[in-house]
Design a protein around this motif. Structure first.
Motif, mmCIF file in Angstrom:
data_model
loop_
_atom_site.group_PDB
_atom_site.id
_atom_site.type_symbol
_atom_site.label_atom_id
_atom_site.label_comp_id
_atom_site.label_asym_id
_atom_site.label_seq_id
_atom_site.Cartn_x
_atom_site.Cartn_y
_atom_site.Cartn_z
ATOM 1 N N SER A 135 0.846 -1.180 0.000
ATOM 2 C CA SER A 135 0.000 0.000 0.000
ATOM 3 C C SER A 135 0.883 1.232 0.000
ATOM 4 O O SER A 135 1.869 1.296 0.731
ATOM 5 C CB SER A 135 -0.904 0.014 1.231
ATOM 6 N N GLY A 136 0.525 2.186 -0.837
ATOM 7 C CA GLY A 136 1.266 3.450 -0.857
ATOM 8 C C GLY A 136 0.904 4.310 0.341
ATOM 9 O O GLY A 136 1.520 5.351 0.576
ATOM 10 N N ALA A 137 -0.105 3.898 1.080
ATOM 11 C CA ALA A 137 -0.567 4.725 2.198
ATOM 12 C C ALA A 137 -0.452 3.943 3.496
ATOM 13 O O ALA A 137 -1.314 4.016 4.362
ATOM 14 C CB ALA A 137 -2.003 5.175 1.958
ATOM 15 N N GLN A 174 1.138 4.398 5.993
ATOM 16 C CA GLN A 174 1.262 5.177 7.235
ATOM 17 C C GLN A 174 -0.101 5.250 7.951
ATOM 18 O O GLN A 174 -0.165 5.571 9.131
ATOM 19 C CB GLN A 174 1.801 6.590 6.958
ATOM 20 N N LEU A 175 -1.162 4.955 7.194
ATOM 21 C CA LEU A 175 -2.505 5.021 7.773
ATOM 22 C C LEU A 175 -2.946 3.598 8.144
ATOM 23 O O LEU A 175 -3.139 2.754 7.279
ATOM 24 C CB LEU A 175 -3.472 5.625 6.745
ATOM 25 N N HIS A 219 -9.112 0.771 2.104
ATOM 26 C CA HIS A 219 -7.746 0.826 2.622
ATOM 27 C C HIS A 219 -7.605 -0.027 3.890
ATOM 28 O O HIS A 219 -6.599 -0.729 4.054
ATOM 29 C CB HIS A 219 -7.354 2.282 2.910
ATOM 30 N N ARG A 241 -7.235 -3.491 2.921
ATOM 31 C CA ARG A 241 -5.896 -3.720 2.393
ATOM 32 C C ARG A 241 -4.870 -3.874 3.515
ATOM 33 O O ARG A 241 -4.018 -4.755 3.488
ATOM 34 C CB ARG A 241 -5.524 -2.570 1.450
ATOM 35 N N LEU A 286 -13.321 4.621 0.194
ATOM 36 C CA LEU A 286 -11.869 4.523 -0.018
ATOM 37 C C LEU A 286 -11.174 4.101 1.268
ATOM 38 O O LEU A 286 -10.243 3.299 1.248
ATOM 39 C CB LEU A 286 -11.302 5.871 -0.468
ATOM 40 N N LEU A 287 -11.636 4.682 2.373
ATOM 41 C CA LEU A 287 -10.992 4.377 3.654
ATOM 42 C C LEU A 287 -11.270 2.939 4.079
ATOM 43 O O LEU A 287 -10.397 2.257 4.621
ATOM 44 C CB LEU A 287 -11.476 5.363 4.725
#
Lengths: 328, 452
Positions: free
Chosen positions: B314-316, B318-319, B391, B394, B387-388
């Motif tokens: 995941s590119g995100a 950090q979340l 995520h 993911r 989206l969240l």
């Protein structure tokens, strides 16, 4: 509901899991089922987190409402020795045969023979009755070989007929086929919403039908939840990124300005949505292909926490909810 | 247990290598694919692993990459996806390698799909005079054996590998292994078949006179007649006779199946051979991979490393999943509060519930799109929440994959690992294979979780 439920599927689709969940579902409310394994993989033991199963019917789970699931890992060598003992009273000569390699030979090399022994044992369990004349098992569920080999495996009659034209193996094959080609049997195929497993399922069904084996249902396993639908994806295509950043910021994820934590999330989250959209489209395509098979379809969810015993019960509940219940 | 707690627990349990509180056990070594492909000493790469982990695709992608880096490669695939086979031009079953068109660079890529029956037939035809070959090919026992025996595919894959190697036309052979129930089958089956056809039982069946003639062999002879008697009863005399004629014909023409199986086995132990164990970050696949790694070591077969397909990143990252879910709930709650219709209690199905609310009660923008063609803030909040949630899912998947990987690494820290990020769809052309090849070679950078 057929009494012998054969579960096949491409490798990696989770057919053992589905077979086990089905055995649980059919045992619910006081029924008794036998879950049979034929490939010597000890997949059932791993799934139920118990020690390796011996060649013996053993209770491994209790279903909701008092039902029982028994399990049996059929060992072809022991099945053959059993069989020889039953018909020829071989005794220690059986051990001599084993030493010399004859049992290995008969169960591994002699084509079809192994399969007759395996299916024969399952059919015996299907037909077995207790003293009062009731069936010992309401259902027998077989964790069968994968789709690519299932027709060959079940079509033992053809396999063996060319080789053993007479003799007890021939007779055994005949009587096994009587069960396998009757409505007492249903062969189910497990698939995923991916191209290769779906293709293999379609091919497998064609083969089974050509061999006149009774095709049951198609179970789509590990279906991912639908988080975004087509309308959501459309909104995503048109929404300005700044608006998404503002929304993320409102949700408490930091600043929406360039370089803010919320703003930095937009691109990667959209990238994930794009992958999702692509997969979603592919899955819809495969659903359409499965729809054309003209068979009852079941979908089982992907369990977020991975597969364990609790998960099996969840899948069993799901199967029952979709109308898969034990009957007599 | 939350994914984080689970991960912490897992790391704690296997913390011999990671006492500094790092989030994960980094593989002890990263498998660098390009040096392996470029080394002229690498002559055979065997891709093995349990079914459904992407072995064929990995083999094809490695072959293409090696060819485009200048080598003359042949890929032996066992059971490729139809569209992939078509796009490589190997969907016709003629059992010989074909040059694959459309590769870049100076190298060459050839590919073929194994036809096991045909390979078996070829072996017979190559080693027997025409008359005897015809007799064997017509034998019903042979026909069943060549088409159906569970080990035949494995055996013929190895046979074909031996043939390709003997032709010496390619400087690299990449082999895919059959989709066995267990990854180990392909090591065991050739030997099993070889030793059966060459074994004691078969000798007894085929050479009773020879054995019986010798003094001291009386006992065996008695055993044999009892046994052929029993087998005859069991299988019917015809089958036994078929087996006898088949084995006799095979035996005299071949000089022993076992010798052949042994030769292939030696080829696999030779210095130019490299094994790649292919797996996906799932419990069963990695358990098989671990067995295989141990088995290869026991057989002294050279393991180059583990290819871990379909790894998610995941590119995100950090979340965390928890924060993402909490944020999604924030958005959904505030929308319900804004609408002020007192439905805040009904939050079972946020997406659907949200949608029906907005069309039924929102007085401002009943349609998801505003007149300017951009979505309303409400619709944006709704998809942002989606989206969240996506995520969060993911991140949970990442954590699960992490745990299974760490378990493998703890057991086999010596094994170099190449991770291949998951693709959303299937691969069915050279472009897709090239992409996989890039991902394979590029796995250093793409390791999820190491840069966050």
């Amino acid at each position: 509901m057929s009494r012998l439920q054969v579960v096949s599927g491409k490798g990696g689709t989770g057919k053992t899991t589905v077979a086990a969940a089905l055995a649980l579902a059919l045992a619910t409310e006081g029924k008794r089922t036998l879950l049979v394994e034929v490939e010597g993989r000890q997949g059932i033991a791993q799934l139920f987190e118990t020690e390796a199963l011996p060649y013996e019917e053993r209770k491994i789970a209790v279903a909701p409402g008092g039902g029982e699931v028994y399990a049996l890992a059929i060992d072809p060598e022991l099945a053959l020795l059993d069989y020889l003992q039953m018909f020829y009273k071989l005794g220690s000569a059986g051990r001599a045969l084993k030493r010399i390699g004859a049992i290995d030979f008969a169960t591994t090399i002699a084509p079809g023979l192994r399969d007759v022994l395996l299916t024969g044992k399952a059919c015996e369990a299907v037909r077995r009755k207790d003293r009062s004349g009731r069936f010992v098992y309401d259902h027998v569920v077989m964790d069968a070989p994968p789709t690519g080999r299932i027709t060959r495996f079940l079509n033992v009659n053809d396999e063996v007929a060319g080789l053993a034209k007479i003799g007890p193996i021939h007779n055994q094959a005949q009587s096994v086929m009587q069960v396998l080609k009757s409505p007492e049997t249903a062969v189910h195929l497990v698939t995923l919403l991916e191209e290769m497993p779906v293709q293999e399922t379609a091919d497998g069904i064609a083969e089974l039908r050509a061999a006149r084996l009774p095709v049951g249902r198609v179970i789509v396993n590990m279906v991912r939840p639908q988080v975004l639908d087509a309308a959501d994806l459309e909104v995503l295509r048109t929404a300005p990124r700044t608006a998404l950043a503002r929304s993320l910021s409102t949700a408490g994820l930091g600043g929406a300005r360039r370089g803010g934590s919320a703003e930095q999330l937009v691109e990667p989250l959209l990238a994930q949505a794009e992958e999702y959209a692509e997969r979603y489209a592919l899955e819809q395509e495969q659903r359409a292909v499965l729809g054309e098979l003209d068979l009852p379809l079941h979908e089982l969810p992907l369990l977020a926490e991975g597969m364990d015993v609790a998960g099996l019960y969840e899948l069993a509940r799901e199967l029952r909810k979709q109308g898969w219940q034990g009957g007599s | 247990m939350s994914p984080h707690a689970a991960r912490a627990a897992e790391t704690g349990r296997s913390s011999a290598h990671a006492q500094d509180g790092t989030r994960r056990l980094a593989p002890a070594r990263v498998l660098d694919v390009d040096p392996l492909l470029d080394d002229p000493g690498t002559r055979i790469i065997v891709c093995c692993g349990s079914g459904g982990v992407g072995k064929t695709t990995t083999a094809a992608a490695l072959g293409l990459r090696a060819a485009e880096r200048g080598r003359k490669v042949v890929v032996l695939t066992i059971d490729p996806a139809r569209r992939l086979a078509q796009s490589m031009g190997i969907d016709s079953l003629d059992n010989v390698p074909r040059r694959v068109k459309g590769t870049e660079g100076d190298g060459e890529l050839h590919a073929m799909m194994l036809d096991m029956k045909r390979t078996f037939d070829e072996v017979v035809e190559a080693h027997a005079d025409p008359e005897r070959a015809a007799a064997i090919l017509a034998n019903p026992f042979y026909q069943s054996l060549s088409a159906g025996f569970a080990g035949t595919q494995e055996y013929m894959a190895m046979e074909k590998l031996g043939q390709l190697r003997a032709r010496d036309e390619w400087d690299l052979i990449v082999v895919d292994t059959p989709p066995s129930r267990s990854a180990l089958d392909f090591l065991d089956a050739p030997k099993r078949l070889g030793s059966f056809l060459d074994g004691r039982l078969i000798r007894l069946l085929t050479a009773p006179a020879k054995l019986g003639g010798r003094a001291g062999m009386k006992f065996l002879n008695v055993g044999m007649s009892m046994m052929t008697g029993t087998l005859g009863k069991l299988l019917g005399g015809q089958l036994l006779k078929d087996v006898q004629t088949f084995v006799a014909a095979m035996d005299t023409t071949f000089g022993g199946f076992r010798a052949r199986a042994d030769a292939t086995y030696k080829l696999l132990q030779a210095p130019g051979t490299a094994f790649l164990v292919v797996a996906a970050p799932e419990r069963d696949a990695l358990r098989e991979a671990a067995y295989f790694v141990e088995r290869l070591a026991a057989e002294r077969m050279p393991l180059a490393g583990l290819v871990l397909n379909r790894v998610h990143g995941s590119g995100a990252d950090q979340l965390s999943a928890e924060r993402a879910l909490a944020a999604a709930e924030n958005l959904e709650e505030s929308r319900i509060v804004d609408q002020g219709d007192g439905k805040a209690g009904l939050r079972n199905s946020p997406t659907q519930q949200g949608r029906s609310d907005s069309s039924a009660h929102s007085s401002v923008a009943p349609e998801p799109e505003s007149p300017a063609g951009t979505p309303s803030p409400d619709a944006v909040d709704q998809v942002t929440a989606g989206l969240l949630r996506l995520h969060a899912e993911r991140m949970q998947l990442l954590a699960r994959e992490q745990r299974t990987r760490d378990r493998f690494t703890a057991r086999h820290p010596e094994v170099a690992v190449a991770e291949v990020p998951a693709l959303p769809g299937d691969v069915h052309d050279l472009t897709g294979l090239r992409d996989i090849g890039n991902r394979l070679a590029d796995n250093r950078r793409e390791l999820p979780g190491t840069d966050g």
